[in-house]
Enzyme design. Structure first.
Site, mmCIF file in Angstrom:
data_model
loop_
_atom_site.group_PDB
_atom_site.id
_atom_site.type_symbol
_atom_site.label_atom_id
_atom_site.label_comp_id
_atom_site.label_asym_id
_atom_site.label_seq_id
_atom_site.Cartn_x
_atom_site.Cartn_y
_atom_site.Cartn_z
ATOM 1 N N TYR A 24 0.848 -1.184 0.000
ATOM 2 C CA TYR A 24 0.000 0.000 0.000
ATOM 3 C C TYR A 24 0.889 1.241 0.000
ATOM 4 O O TYR A 24 1.930 1.261 -0.632
ATOM 5 C CB TYR A 24 -0.993 -0.046 1.170
ATOM 6 C CG TYR A 24 -2.235 0.767 0.886
ATOM 7 C CD1 TYR A 24 -3.056 0.443 -0.192
ATOM 8 C CD2 TYR A 24 -2.574 1.852 1.668
ATOM 9 C CE1 TYR A 24 -4.186 1.190 -0.499
ATOM 10 C CE2 TYR A 24 -3.714 2.607 1.380
ATOM 11 C CZ TYR A 24 -4.503 2.263 0.296
ATOM 12 O OH TYR A 24 -5.622 3.019 -0.006
ATOM 13 N N ARG A 31 -8.975 11.264 -7.442
ATOM 14 C CA ARG A 31 -8.100 11.878 -6.430
ATOM 15 C C ARG A 31 -7.307 10.773 -5.730
ATOM 16 O O ARG A 31 -7.552 10.438 -4.583
ATOM 17 C CB ARG A 31 -8.945 12.660 -5.415
ATOM 18 C CG ARG A 31 -8.126 13.541 -4.488
ATOM 19 C CD ARG A 31 -8.877 13.847 -3.219
ATOM 20 N NE ARG A 31 -9.174 12.659 -2.446
ATOM 21 C CZ ARG A 31 -8.327 12.077 -1.603
ATOM 22 N NH1 ARG A 31 -7.108 12.551 -1.422
ATOM 23 N NH2 ARG A 31 -8.691 10.992 -0.929
ATOM 24 N N LYS A 34 -5.934 -2.014 -0.836
ATOM 25 C CA LYS A 34 -6.708 -1.890 0.390
ATOM 26 C C LYS A 34 -7.329 -3.228 0.788
ATOM 27 O O LYS A 34 -7.308 -3.621 1.961
ATOM 28 C CB LYS A 34 -7.782 -0.811 0.208
ATOM 29 C CG LYS A 34 -8.596 -0.478 1.440
ATOM 30 C CD LYS A 34 -7.743 0.030 2.589
ATOM 31 C CE LYS A 34 -7.084 1.359 2.333
ATOM 32 N NZ LYS A 34 -7.938 2.526 2.408
ATOM 33 N N GLU A 89 -13.451 5.070 -2.207
ATOM 34 C CA GLU A 89 -12.025 5.305 -1.997
ATOM 35 C C GLU A 89 -11.499 6.300 -3.029
ATOM 36 O O GLU A 89 -11.636 6.096 -4.241
ATOM 37 C CB GLU A 89 -11.259 3.981 -2.119
ATOM 38 C CG GLU A 89 -9.826 4.028 -1.642
ATOM 39 C CD GLU A 89 -9.691 4.050 -0.130
ATOM 40 O OE1 GLU A 89 -8.742 4.703 0.364
ATOM 41 O OE2 GLU A 89 -10.504 3.418 0.548
ATOM 42 N N ASP A 90 -10.903 7.388 -2.557
ATOM 43 C CA ASP A 90 -10.207 8.357 -3.403
ATOM 44 C C ASP A 90 -11.090 8.978 -4.495
ATOM 45 O O ASP A 90 -10.669 9.143 -5.645
ATOM 46 C CB ASP A 90 -8.960 7.720 -4.022
ATOM 47 C CG ASP A 90 -7.846 7.578 -2.989
ATOM 48 O OD1 ASP A 90 -8.025 8.055 -1.861
ATOM 49 O OD2 ASP A 90 -6.801 6.980 -3.304
ATOM 50 N N ASP A 110 -13.649 5.967 3.217
ATOM 51 C CA ASP A 110 -12.435 5.819 4.013
ATOM 52 C C ASP A 110 -11.720 7.151 4.197
ATOM 53 O O ASP A 110 -11.168 7.433 5.259
ATOM 54 C CB ASP A 110 -11.502 4.806 3.343
ATOM 55 C CG ASP A 110 -10.330 4.432 4.234
ATOM 56 O OD1 ASP A 110 -10.541 4.233 5.438
ATOM 57 O OD2 ASP A 110 -9.201 4.350 3.722
ATOM 58 N N ASP A 111 -11.712 7.984 3.164
ATOM 59 C CA ASP A 111 -10.989 9.253 3.231
ATOM 60 C C ASP A 111 -11.642 10.218 4.212
ATOM 61 O O ASP A 111 -10.961 10.994 4.881
ATOM 62 C CB ASP A 111 -10.923 9.886 1.841
ATOM 63 C CG ASP A 111 -10.336 8.930 0.820
ATOM 64 O OD1 ASP A 111 -9.155 8.588 0.951
ATOM 65 O OD2 ASP A 111 -11.072 8.503 -0.090
ATOM 66 N N ASN A 139 -0.098 11.943 2.074
ATOM 67 C CA ASN A 139 0.739 10.928 1.445
ATOM 68 C C ASN A 139 0.491 10.937 -0.062
ATOM 69 O O ASN A 139 -0.488 11.534 -0.515
ATOM 70 C CB ASN A 139 0.454 9.546 2.060
ATOM 71 C CG ASN A 139 -0.982 9.094 1.904
ATOM 72 O OD1 ASN A 139 -1.500 9.051 0.794
ATOM 73 N ND2 ASN A 139 -1.627 8.753 2.999
#
Length: 485
Positions: free
Chosen positions: A139, A192, A210, A282-283, A305-306, A447
């Protein structure tokens, strides 16, 4: 289907496999797949039985040189493998030795991906037994580079790619996936990815990585996990001009066309896998992330999650830190650098916890939390131009254009970075925090590493000498000074 179930049950009893058991936790072991990690005289049965060369190409059940003499006879493997029988521990030792010889993290990532596609159980044994070493490879931060180069390193699909071409037939596409008992879907539209921006279809590395962690660290069966990338195009010109790009070569669609595709996907997932399937966003970019979560949280089991996952982890870290200081959350003033999904999500959870701790309203808790975005401190005078999710954080205050001025004026005790702007916690910023706090709490969260606001070493080397002597272990005091850009 009834006869098939009876057939499976009969095969399980023949192997003395308890279908109700769940090795290493996770969801129920309907097909006896978790028991594949337990020693049996033969490879456990599934709905279809592979043998010979086909079995060696099946990552779920392939064991390579670890097939026993008896298994080699039963499954027609004689001559297809060298004569030696090697146990899994020796296989692991050999692979870790090989992986450690690679110079670059991406090479290690590709080696692990190849292993996962060849021998799934050995892949997870490596990951579980060497999690501290391999987690940054599987990851973040390595997965970011892997996504950037996904088109060049792509070999075989590890998840479902659903694009605009599949509009109107997404339910049929879901049925193409070989596993039917899906419990967790991790989905991205690639807009993103980490702090790297729009990577389009190549964002697939994120849901794949993930879900690998959910299996290795959470005990969820691999067959219960489904990685998905929704491809609606990309606005990344570099990818659009890349001959090796694997996604749709068109600009991103927005508005109703985007919403309709996502709605069809979410409806199809629920129809195909049931109401209890977890769908993790996610993202996604800010404007879609908040809207999707708000729109579907009452009709689907959804999680971002973000926004939510990051917030829970950061709050846990903050609570541990304030406990070591002998204070409570309500004693602190928070300043965020970054007001996107992560920043506002963390801020909201801190405010919620604080309101319960103080038995106060959310509005009262909000007053202890300030946010700085790319245009400066979020204040009431900017209200008309703010995105909806930022408006709750606008306070009555004079405009401030940069982080340093905000620190000097607000005097926060906690500084949290979620901006994705690398090295934005400069020496000047850290010294400002140190000048107004005996023990400043600084969390640089962005990150991958190049986008991090600062490193721990950089923050440590700016602290006052007396703080270093009092707070930092002797081993860290030997760290070489780092140069700030």
């Amino acid at each position: 289907m009834e006869s098939t179930a009876k057939e499976v049950k009969g095969r399980e009893s023949e192997l003395h496999v308890d279908s109700g058991s769940s090795v290493n936790g996770g969801v129920g072991d309907f097909y006896g797949e978790d028991s594949a990690s337990v020693e049996h005289s033969v490879t456990p049965w599934t709905l279809s039985v592979a043998s010979g060369y086909t079995l060696l190409r099946d990552p779920r059940h392939n064991k390579g040189l670890a097939f026993s003499e008896k298994e080699r006879d039963i499954h027609y493997l004689r001559g297809l493998l060298p004569p030696v029988v090697v146990d899994q521990n020796l296989q692991e030792k050999k692979l870790m030795k090989n992986i450690r010889q690679y110079q670059f993290p991406l090479q290690k990532y590709m080696a692990l991906t190849e292993l996962q596609e060849r021998n799934e159980r050995l892949f997870y044994k490596l990951l579980i037994d060497n999690v501290e070493e391999l987690l940054p490879i599987v990851y973040t931060p390595t997965v970011g580079e892997a996504c950037q180069k996904y088109g060049s390193i792509f070999r075989r699909p590890q998840g479902l790619f659903i694009s605009l071409k599949e509009k109107g037939k997404i339910l049929e596409v879901l049925k193409n996936w070989p596993e039917k008992n899906i419990q967790v879907v991790v989905v991205t539209d690639g807009e993103r990815i980490l702090g790297l921006g729009d990577l389009g279809c190549q964002g697939m590395g994120i849901p794949v990585g993930k879900l690998s962690l959910y299996t290795a660290l959470g005990g969820v069966r691999p067959s219960a996990c489904l990685p998905v990338t929704i491809d609606v195009g990309t606005n990344n010109e570099k990818l659009l001009n890349d001959e090796f790009y694997i996604g749709l070569k068109q600009k991103r669609v927005t508005g109703k066309e985007y919403s309709d595709l996502l709605h069809e996907f979410l409806t199809a997932v629920k129809q195909n896998y049931g109401e209890k399937v977890l769908i993790q966003f996610e993202d996604f970019a800010n404007h879609n992330a908040f809207e999707l979560l708000a729109k579907y949280k009452k009709t689907h089991l959804v999680f971002n999650d973000d926004i939510q996952g990051t917030a829970s982890v950061v709050l846990a870290g903050i609570l541990a830190a304030v406990k070591s200081m002998g204070s409570s959350l309500a004693d602190h003033t928070f300043l965020f650098h970054g007001a996107g999904e992560a920043g506002t999500g963390i801020a909201e959870l801190i405010a919620l916890y604080m309101s319960k701790q103080m038995n106060a309203s959310m509005e009262e808790s909000h007053k202890k939390i300030w946010l700085v975005d790319s245009k400066g401190l979020i204040v009431n005078s900017r209200m008309d131009s703010l995105q909806q999710f930022k408006k709750p954080w606008a306070h009555e205050h004079e405009p401030l254009n940069n982080l340093f001025d905000a620190i000097k004026t607000i005097k926060p005790t906690v500084l949290i970075g979620s901006s994705g702007v690398g090295r934005s916690f400069t020496r000047e910023v850290i010294e400002a925090m140190s000048s107004i706090n005996e023990r400043p709490l600084i969390m640089a969260l962005s990150n991958p590493t190049p986008q991090s606001e600062c490193t721990a070493e950089e923050a440590v080397m700016v602290l006052k000498p007396q703080q270093l002597l009092r707070e930092i272990p002797a081993a860290l005091l030997n760290t070489q000074p780092l140069h700030f850009g």
